[in-house]
Scaffold this motif. Structure first.
Motif, PDB file in Angstrom:
ATOM      1  N   GLY A 140      42.869  40.583  41.530  1.00 47.19           N
ATOM      2  CA  GLY A 140      42.842  40.965  42.930  1.00 47.19           C
ATOM      3  C   GLY A 140      42.774  39.820  43.917  1.00 47.19           C
ATOM      4  N   LEU A 141      42.554  40.202  45.171  1.00 43.47           N
ATOM      5  CA  LEU A 141      42.543  39.244  46.274  1.00 43.47           C
ATOM      6  C   LEU A 141      41.520  38.133  46.091  1.00 43.47           C
ATOM      7  CD1 LEU A 141      42.795  41.747  49.265  1.00 43.47           C
ATOM      8  CD2 LEU A 141      44.570  40.171  48.498  1.00 43.47           C
ATOM      9  N   MET A 142      40.337  38.489  45.642  1.00 41.69           N
ATOM     10  CA  MET A 142      39.261  37.510  45.482  1.00 41.69           C
ATOM     11  C   MET A 142      39.227  36.914  44.079  1.00 41.69           C
ATOM     12  SD  MET A 142      37.654  37.335  48.469  1.00 41.69           S
ATOM     13  CE  MET A 142      35.990  36.764  48.202  1.00 41.69           C
ATOM     14  N   GLN A 143      40.208  37.274  43.262  1.00 39.02           N
ATOM     15  CA  GLN A 143      40.326  36.749  41.913  1.00 39.02           C
ATOM     16  C   GLN A 143      39.009  36.861  41.138  1.00 39.02           C
ATOM     17  OE1 GLN A 143      43.544  35.141  40.321  1.00 39.02           O
ATOM     18  NE2 GLN A 143      43.628  37.055  41.448  1.00 39.02           N
ATOM     19  N   LEU A 144      38.519  38.081  41.038  1.00 36.96           N
ATOM     20  CA  LEU A 144      37.281  38.350  40.314  1.00 36.96           C
ATOM     21  C   LEU A 144      37.551  38.448  38.817  1.00 36.96           C
ATOM     22  CD1 LEU A 144      35.718  41.163  42.529  1.00 36.96           C
ATOM     23  CD2 LEU A 144      35.123  38.728  42.517  1.00 36.96           C
ATOM     24  N   MET A 145      36.736  37.778  38.045  1.00 41.98           N
ATOM     25  CA  MET A 145      36.783  37.963  36.606  1.00 41.98           C
ATOM     26  C   MET A 145      36.208  39.358  36.308  1.00 41.98           C
ATOM     27  SD  MET A 145      38.285  35.373  35.410  1.00 41.98           S
ATOM     28  CE  MET A 145      37.978  35.336  33.644  1.00 41.98           C
ATOM     29  N   PRO A 146      36.654  40.007  35.247  1.00 43.43           N
ATOM     30  CA  PRO A 146      36.177  41.364  34.962  1.00 43.43           C
ATOM     31  C   PRO A 146      34.653  41.490  34.904  1.00 43.43           C
ATOM     32  CG  PRO A 146      38.101  40.892  33.645  1.00 43.43           C
ATOM     33  CD  PRO A 146      37.726  39.601  34.331  1.00 43.43           C
ATOM     34  N   ALA A 147      33.970  40.543  34.283  1.00 46.40           N
ATOM     35  CA  ALA A 147      32.498  40.627  34.204  1.00 46.40           C
ATOM     36  C   ALA A 147      31.868  40.518  35.587  1.00 46.40           C
ATOM     37  CB  ALA A 147      31.960  39.534  33.286  1.00 46.40           C
ATOM     38  N   THR A 148      32.429  39.682  36.437  1.00 47.57           N
ATOM     39  CA  THR A 148      31.906  39.537  37.802  1.00 47.57           C
ATOM     40  C   THR A 148      32.142  40.825  38.577  1.00 47.57           C
ATOM     41  OG1 THR A 148      32.339  37.167  37.730  1.00 47.57           O
ATOM     42  CG2 THR A 148      32.022  38.144  39.910  1.00 47.57           C
ATOM     43  N   ALA A 149      33.319  41.398  38.430  1.00 48.76           N
ATOM     44  CA  ALA A 149      33.611  42.669  39.104  1.00 48.76           C
ATOM     45  C   ALA A 149      32.593  43.735  38.688  1.00 48.76           C
ATOM     46  CB  ALA A 149      35.036  43.117  38.775  1.00 48.76           C
ATOM     47  N   ARG A 150      32.323  43.826  37.395  1.00 50.86           N
ATOM     48  CA  ARG A 150      31.336  44.811  36.914  1.00 50.86           C
ATOM     49  C   ARG A 150      29.953  44.537  37.508  1.00 50.86           C
ATOM     50  NH1 ARG A 150      34.300  44.111  32.268  1.00 50.86           N
ATOM     51  NH2 ARG A 150      32.829  42.619  31.393  1.00 50.86           N
ATOM     52  N   ARG A 151      29.559  43.257  37.527  1.00 50.33           N
ATOM     53  CA  ARG A 151      28.239  42.881  38.045  1.00 50.33           C
ATOM     54  C   ARG A 151      28.045  43.358  39.482  1.00 50.33           C
ATOM     55  NH1 ARG A 151      28.205  37.098  38.300  1.00 50.33           N
ATOM     56  NH2 ARG A 151      28.512  37.287  36.072  1.00 50.33           N
ATOM     57  N   TYR A 152      29.121  43.355  40.252  1.00 52.25           N
ATOM     58  CA  TYR A 152      29.027  43.732  41.665  1.00 52.25           C
ATOM     59  C   TYR A 152      29.499  45.161  41.929  1.00 52.25           C
ATOM     60  CZ  TYR A 152      27.552  39.039  42.489  1.00 52.25           C
ATOM     61  OH  TYR A 152      26.814  37.875  42.456  1.00 52.25           O
ATOM     62  N   GLY A 153      29.607  45.943  40.873  1.00 50.29           N
ATOM     63  CA  GLY A 153      29.918  47.358  41.025  1.00 50.29           C
ATOM     64  C   GLY A 153      31.346  47.656  41.452  1.00 50.29           C
ATOM     65  N   VAL A 154      32.255  46.745  41.164  1.00 48.16           N
ATOM     66  CA  VAL A 154      33.660  46.954  41.515  1.00 48.16           C
ATOM     67  C   VAL A 154      34.303  47.767  40.392  1.00 48.16           C
ATOM     68  CG1 VAL A 154      35.862  45.810  42.000  1.00 48.16           C
ATOM     69  CG2 VAL A 154      33.722  44.808  42.846  1.00 48.16           C
ATOM     70  N   ALA A 155      34.542  49.036  40.655  1.00 51.39           N
ATOM     71  CA  ALA A 155      35.119  49.927  39.642  1.00 51.39           C
ATOM     72  C   ALA A 155      36.599  49.625  39.421  1.00 51.39           C
ATOM     73  CB  ALA A 155      34.933  51.382  40.062  1.00 51.39           C
ATOM     74  N   ASP A 156      37.313  49.282  40.497  1.00 48.26           N
ATOM     75  CA  ASP A 156      38.743  48.982  40.408  1.00 48.26           C
ATOM     76  C   ASP A 156      38.995  47.631  41.068  1.00 48.26           C
ATOM     77  OD1 ASP A 156      41.486  48.785  40.427  1.00 48.26           O
ATOM     78  OD2 ASP A 156      41.825  50.623  41.574  1.00 48.26           O
ATOM     79  N   PRO A 157      39.020  46.549  40.291  1.00 52.05           N
ATOM     80  CA  PRO A 157      39.199  45.215  40.861  1.00 52.05           C
ATOM     81  C   PRO A 157      40.533  45.015  41.575  1.00 52.05           C
ATOM     82  CG  PRO A 157      38.529  45.071  38.561  1.00 52.05           C
ATOM     83  CD  PRO A 157      38.818  46.503  38.849  1.00 52.05           C
ATOM     84  N   LEU A 158      41.492  45.916  41.354  1.00 49.77           N
ATOM     85  CA  LEU A 158      42.778  45.798  42.040  1.00 49.77           C
ATOM     86  C   LEU A 158      42.820  46.607  43.335  1.00 49.77           C
ATOM     87  CD1 LEU A 158      45.176  45.772  38.966  1.00 49.77           C
ATOM     88  CD2 LEU A 158      44.306  43.826  40.285  1.00 49.77           C
ATOM     89  N   ASP A 159      41.734  47.299  43.639  1.00 42.82           N
ATOM     90  CA  ASP A 159      41.591  47.961  44.935  1.00 42.82           C
ATOM     91  C   ASP A 159      41.105  46.908  45.931  1.00 42.82           C
ATOM     92  OD1 ASP A 159      41.137  50.609  46.587  1.00 42.82           O
ATOM     93  OD2 ASP A 159      39.348  49.356  46.839  1.00 42.82           O
ATOM     94  N   ALA A 160      41.895  46.651  46.969  1.00 42.24           N
ATOM     95  CA  ALA A 160      41.614  45.543  47.883  1.00 42.24           C
ATOM     96  C   ALA A 160      40.223  45.630  48.513  1.00 42.24           C
ATOM     97  CB  ALA A 160      42.688  45.474  48.968  1.00 42.24           C
ATOM     98  N   ALA A 161      39.833  46.789  48.983  1.00 44.97           N
ATOM     99  CA  ALA A 161      38.531  46.917  49.651  1.00 44.97           C
ATOM    100  C   ALA A 161      37.386  46.634  48.685  1.00 44.97           C
ATOM    101  CB  ALA A 161      38.389  48.311  50.269  1.00 44.97           C
ATOM    102  N   GLN A 162      37.446  47.213  47.498  1.00 43.50           N
ATOM    103  CA  GLN A 162      36.393  46.976  46.499  1.00 43.50           C
ATOM    104  C   GLN A 162      36.356  45.505  46.099  1.00 43.50           C
ATOM    105  OE1 GLN A 162      36.053  49.613  43.084  1.00 43.50           O
ATOM    106  NE2 GLN A 162      37.367  51.105  44.133  1.00 43.50           N
ATOM    107  N   ASN A 163      37.531  44.919  45.894  1.00 42.41           N
ATOM    108  CA  ASN A 163      37.628  43.535  45.458  1.00 42.41           C
ATOM    109  C   ASN A 163      37.041  42.597  46.510  1.00 42.41           C
ATOM    110  OD1 ASN A 163      39.238  40.842  45.223  1.00 42.41           O
ATOM    111  ND2 ASN A 163      39.437  41.821  43.219  1.00 42.41           N
ATOM    112  N   LEU A 164      37.395  42.809  47.773  1.00 44.24           N
ATOM    113  CA  LEU A 164      36.864  41.963  48.850  1.00 44.24           C
ATOM    114  C   LEU A 164      35.354  42.098  48.966  1.00 44.24           C
ATOM    115  CD1 LEU A 164      39.611  42.465  51.562  1.00 44.24           C
ATOM    116  CD2 LEU A 164      39.033  40.325  50.397  1.00 44.24           C
ATOM    117  N   GLN A 165      34.852  43.322  48.863  1.00 44.67           N
ATOM    118  CA  GLN A 165      33.408  43.523  48.961  1.00 44.67           C
ATOM    119  C   GLN A 165      32.691  42.837  47.800  1.00 44.67           C
ATOM    120  OE1 GLN A 165      32.037  47.611  49.108  1.00 44.67           O
ATOM    121  NE2 GLN A 165      30.254  46.970  50.294  1.00 44.67           N
ATOM    122  N   GLY A 166      33.185  43.014  46.590  1.00 42.59           N
ATOM    123  CA  GLY A 166      32.570  42.371  45.433  1.00 42.59           C
ATOM    124  C   GLY A 166      32.635  40.857  45.523  1.00 42.59           C
ATOM    125  N   GLY A 167      33.793  40.332  45.928  1.00 39.21           N
ATOM    126  CA  GLY A 167      33.944  38.884  46.061  1.00 39.21           C
ATOM    127  C   GLY A 167      33.033  38.306  47.133  1.00 39.21           C
TER     128      GLY A 167
END
Length: 103
Positions: A11-38
């Protein structure tokens, strides 16, 4: 928004899968979720490194473990040594533009 790096960052913030999970990002390719997690991840890194932007960015790029393993310094990885100054330069330009608009 649908970018996938060769190392698996998503995604936009280039989250690694483990990082996405840590921040509750269910869909790392969803821009809003990815930006919030990043953004949350970057805030945590800034807190960890006492608002040292260089170290927070280095950890964002290379991983916190790499920064710690190199004595809380920017790891000597080619990608990271290019990434940190490039992002800081963009940040300075954006801040300068924002300040000009506010004045």
């Amino acid at each position: 928004a649908r970018a996938v790096s060769p190392k698996g960052a998503l995604g936009l913030m280039q989250l690694m899968p483990a990082t996405a999970r840590r921040y509750g990002v269910a869909d790392p390719l969803d821009a809003a979720q990815n930006l919030q997690g990043g953004a949350h991840h970057l805030r945590d890194l800034l807190d960890l490194f006492s608002d040292n932007k260089e170290l927070a960015l280095a950890a964002y790029n290379a991983g916190t473990g790499a920064v710690m393993a190199h004595g809380r310094r920017i790891p000597p990885f080619a990608e990271t040594t290019r990434y940190v100054p490039a992002v800081l330069q963009s940040y300075k330009l954006l801040r300068r533009g924002t300040q000009a608009i506010e004045n």
